[in-house]
Design a protein around this motif. Sequence first.
Motif, mmCIF file in Angstrom:
data_model
loop_
_atom_site.group_PDB
_atom_site.id
_atom_site.type_symbol
_atom_site.label_atom_id
_atom_site.label_comp_id
_atom_site.label_asym_id
_atom_site.label_seq_id
_atom_site.Cartn_x
_atom_site.Cartn_y
_atom_site.Cartn_z
ATOM 1 N N PHE A 164 -98.647 -52.635 87.552
ATOM 2 C CA PHE A 164 -98.744 -53.832 86.722
ATOM 3 C C PHE A 164 -100.100 -53.889 86.028
ATOM 4 O O PHE A 164 -100.174 -54.130 84.819
ATOM 5 N N VAL A 165 -101.165 -53.658 86.778
ATOM 6 C CA VAL A 165 -102.509 -53.668 86.192
ATOM 7 C C VAL A 165 -102.609 -52.626 85.079
ATOM 8 O O VAL A 165 -103.126 -52.909 83.991
ATOM 9 N N ALA A 166 -102.103 -51.428 85.328
ATOM 10 C CA ALA A 166 -102.158 -50.367 84.316
ATOM 11 C C ALA A 166 -101.378 -50.766 83.062
ATOM 12 O O ALA A 166 -101.818 -50.505 81.930
ATOM 13 N N ALA A 167 -100.233 -51.404 83.229
ATOM 14 C CA ALA A 167 -99.423 -51.822 82.087
ATOM 15 C C ALA A 167 -100.117 -52.929 81.285
ATOM 16 O O ALA A 167 -100.092 -52.918 80.051
ATOM 17 N N VAL A 168 -100.759 -53.866 81.974
ATOM 18 C CA VAL A 168 -101.506 -54.924 81.289
ATOM 19 C C VAL A 168 -102.694 -54.313 80.551
ATOM 20 O O VAL A 168 -102.956 -54.643 79.387
ATOM 21 N N GLU A 169 -103.404 -53.406 81.204
ATOM 22 C CA GLU A 169 -104.542 -52.749 80.558
ATOM 23 C C GLU A 169 -104.100 -51.983 79.309
ATOM 24 O O GLU A 169 -104.786 -52.007 78.290
ATOM 25 N N ALA A 170 -102.954 -51.314 79.376
ATOM 26 C CA ALA A 170 -102.435 -50.584 78.216
ATOM 27 C C ALA A 170 -102.106 -51.549 77.075
ATOM 28 O O ALA A 170 -102.390 -51.256 75.904
ATOM 29 N N ALA A 171 -101.517 -52.694 77.398
ATOM 30 C CA ALA A 171 -101.199 -53.689 76.371
ATOM 31 C C ALA A 171 -102.476 -54.227 75.728
ATOM 32 O O ALA A 171 -102.556 -54.370 74.501
ATOM 33 N N ILE A 172 -103.483 -54.491 76.541
ATOM 34 C CA ILE A 172 -104.755 -54.991 76.008
ATOM 35 C C ILE A 172 -105.427 -53.927 75.154
ATOM 36 O O ILE A 172 -105.992 -54.229 74.101
ATOM 37 N N GLU A 173 -105.359 -52.677 75.575
ATOM 38 C CA GLU A 173 -105.921 -51.578 74.793
ATOM 39 C C GLU A 173 -105.280 -51.524 73.402
ATOM 40 O O GLU A 173 -105.963 -51.294 72.407
ATOM 41 N N LEU A 174 -103.971 -51.748 73.342
ATOM 42 C CA LEU A 174 -103.295 -51.804 72.031
ATOM 43 C C LEU A 174 -103.896 -52.887 71.144
ATOM 44 O O LEU A 174 -104.045 -52.685 69.935
ATOM 45 N N THR A 212 -97.707 -65.539 67.084
ATOM 46 C CA THR A 212 -97.161 -66.616 67.911
ATOM 47 C C THR A 212 -97.663 -67.957 67.362
ATOM 48 O O THR A 212 -97.318 -68.307 66.257
ATOM 49 N N HIS A 213 -98.490 -68.677 68.097
ATOM 50 C CA HIS A 213 -98.953 -70.007 67.701
ATOM 51 C C HIS A 213 -100.426 -69.986 67.294
ATOM 52 O O HIS A 213 -101.246 -69.358 67.956
ATOM 53 N N ASP A 214 -100.744 -70.693 66.237
ATOM 54 C CA ASP A 214 -102.137 -70.965 65.853
ATOM 55 C C ASP A 214 -103.039 -69.731 65.867
ATOM 56 O O ASP A 214 -104.123 -69.751 66.445
ATOM 57 N N GLY A 215 -102.586 -68.668 65.245
ATOM 58 C CA GLY A 215 -103.419 -67.479 65.115
ATOM 59 C C GLY A 215 -103.412 -66.548 66.308
ATOM 60 O O GLY A 215 -104.162 -65.575 66.336
ATOM 61 N N THR A 216 -102.587 -66.828 67.295
ATOM 62 C CA THR A 216 -102.485 -65.922 68.435
ATOM 63 C C THR A 216 -101.383 -64.901 68.179
ATOM 64 O O THR A 216 -100.543 -65.080 67.300
ATOM 65 N N ARG A 217 -101.407 -63.847 68.964
ATOM 66 C CA ARG A 217 -100.412 -62.785 68.866
ATOM 67 C C ARG A 217 -99.960 -62.413 70.272
ATOM 68 O O ARG A 217 -100.615 -62.751 71.253
ATOM 69 N N SER A 218 -98.864 -61.680 70.334
ATOM 70 C CA SER A 218 -98.258 -61.342 71.617
ATOM 71 C C SER A 218 -97.883 -59.864 71.642
ATOM 72 O O SER A 218 -97.325 -59.350 70.668
ATOM 73 N N VAL A 219 -98.218 -59.191 72.738
ATOM 74 C CA VAL A 219 -97.757 -57.815 72.956
ATOM 75 C C VAL A 219 -97.063 -57.756 74.307
ATOM 76 O O VAL A 219 -97.459 -58.427 75.259
ATOM 77 N N LEU A 220 -96.018 -56.959 74.373
ATOM 78 C CA LEU A 220 -95.260 -56.817 75.616
ATOM 79 C C LEU A 220 -96.018 -55.969 76.623
ATOM 80 O O LEU A 220 -96.739 -55.035 76.253
ATOM 81 N N VAL A 221 -95.827 -56.290 77.891
ATOM 82 C CA VAL A 221 -96.360 -55.485 78.994
ATOM 83 C C VAL A 221 -95.217 -54.555 79.402
ATOM 84 O O VAL A 221 -94.213 -55.007 79.971
ATOM 85 N N LYS A 222 -95.370 -53.293 79.091
ATOM 86 C CA LYS A 222 -94.292 -52.319 79.301
ATOM 87 C C LYS A 222 -93.887 -52.241 80.779
ATOM 88 O O LYS A 222 -94.714 -52.081 81.661
ATOM 89 N N GLY A 223 -92.580 -52.393 81.003
ATOM 90 C CA GLY A 223 -92.031 -52.270 82.344
ATOM 91 C C GLY A 223 -92.043 -53.538 83.174
ATOM 92 O O GLY A 223 -91.566 -53.543 84.309
ATOM 93 N N PHE A 224 -92.567 -54.627 82.609
ATOM 94 C CA PHE A 224 -92.650 -55.892 83.335
ATOM 95 C C PHE A 224 -92.263 -57.031 82.394
ATOM 96 O O PHE A 224 -92.489 -56.945 81.188
ATOM 97 N N PRO A 225 -91.736 -58.125 82.943
ATOM 98 C CA PRO A 225 -91.301 -59.237 82.095
ATOM 99 C C PRO A 225 -92.448 -60.177 81.709
ATOM 100 O O PRO A 225 -92.443 -61.378 82.020
ATOM 101 N N PHE A 226 -93.439 -59.613 81.048
ATOM 102 C CA PHE A 226 -94.644 -60.351 80.664
ATOM 103 C C PHE A 226 -95.077 -59.958 79.268
ATOM 104 O O PHE A 226 -94.773 -58.863 78.790
ATOM 105 N N SER A 227 -95.834 -60.859 78.659
ATOM 106 C CA SER A 227 -96.521 -60.574 77.404
ATOM 107 C C SER A 227 -97.982 -60.950 77.566
ATOM 108 O O SER A 227 -98.311 -61.883 78.311
ATOM 109 N N VAL A 228 -98.834 -60.220 76.871
ATOM 110 C CA VAL A 228 -100.241 -60.593 76.761
ATOM 111 C C VAL A 228 -100.365 -61.395 75.471
ATOM 112 O O VAL A 228 -100.034 -60.901 74.391
ATOM 113 N N ILE A 229 -100.809 -62.637 75.603
ATOM 114 C CA ILE A 229 -101.046 -63.502 74.450
ATOM 115 C C ILE A 229 -102.543 -63.439 74.168
ATOM 116 O O ILE A 229 -103.360 -63.648 75.065
ATOM 117 N N TYR A 230 -102.887 -63.139 72.910
ATOM 118 C CA TYR A 230 -104.300 -62.942 72.589
ATOM 119 C C TYR A 230 -104.637 -63.480 71.214
ATOM 120 O O TYR A 230 -103.777 -63.705 70.382
#
Length: 98
Positions: A32-42, A53-71
């Motif tokens: 999970f940590v590796a997948a989140v780190e990969a999403a953040i690296e993207l 997404t909302h108010d200037g934020t964006r979303s990337v999927l966390v590969k292999g897990f039902p999560f998104s990184v909102i940034y």
Amino acid sequence: MTPVRFLPEAEAELLHEIGYYSEKREGVGIRFVAAVEAAIELTTRHPRGGAPTHDGTRSVLVKGFPFSVIYRADAAERVIVAIAAHHRRPGYWVTRIG
């Protein structure tokens, strides 16, 4: 490399999910940590690559897990707003930005 900063709530979400997945099965928390780190690296390589997404934020999927990184892709840094579980109410994190 672009600096990354977690909002406190996003960091708490990440730590909670690491604990959950670590207890679920050996090695899954590490994946999970590796997948989140990969999403953040993207986000650092392709700041506008995430879905808007909302108010200037964006979303990337966390590969292999039902999560998104909102940034938020600010010029000087990436601000991680949420490690958002897909089963939660959409946009629950919107109050964190602003």
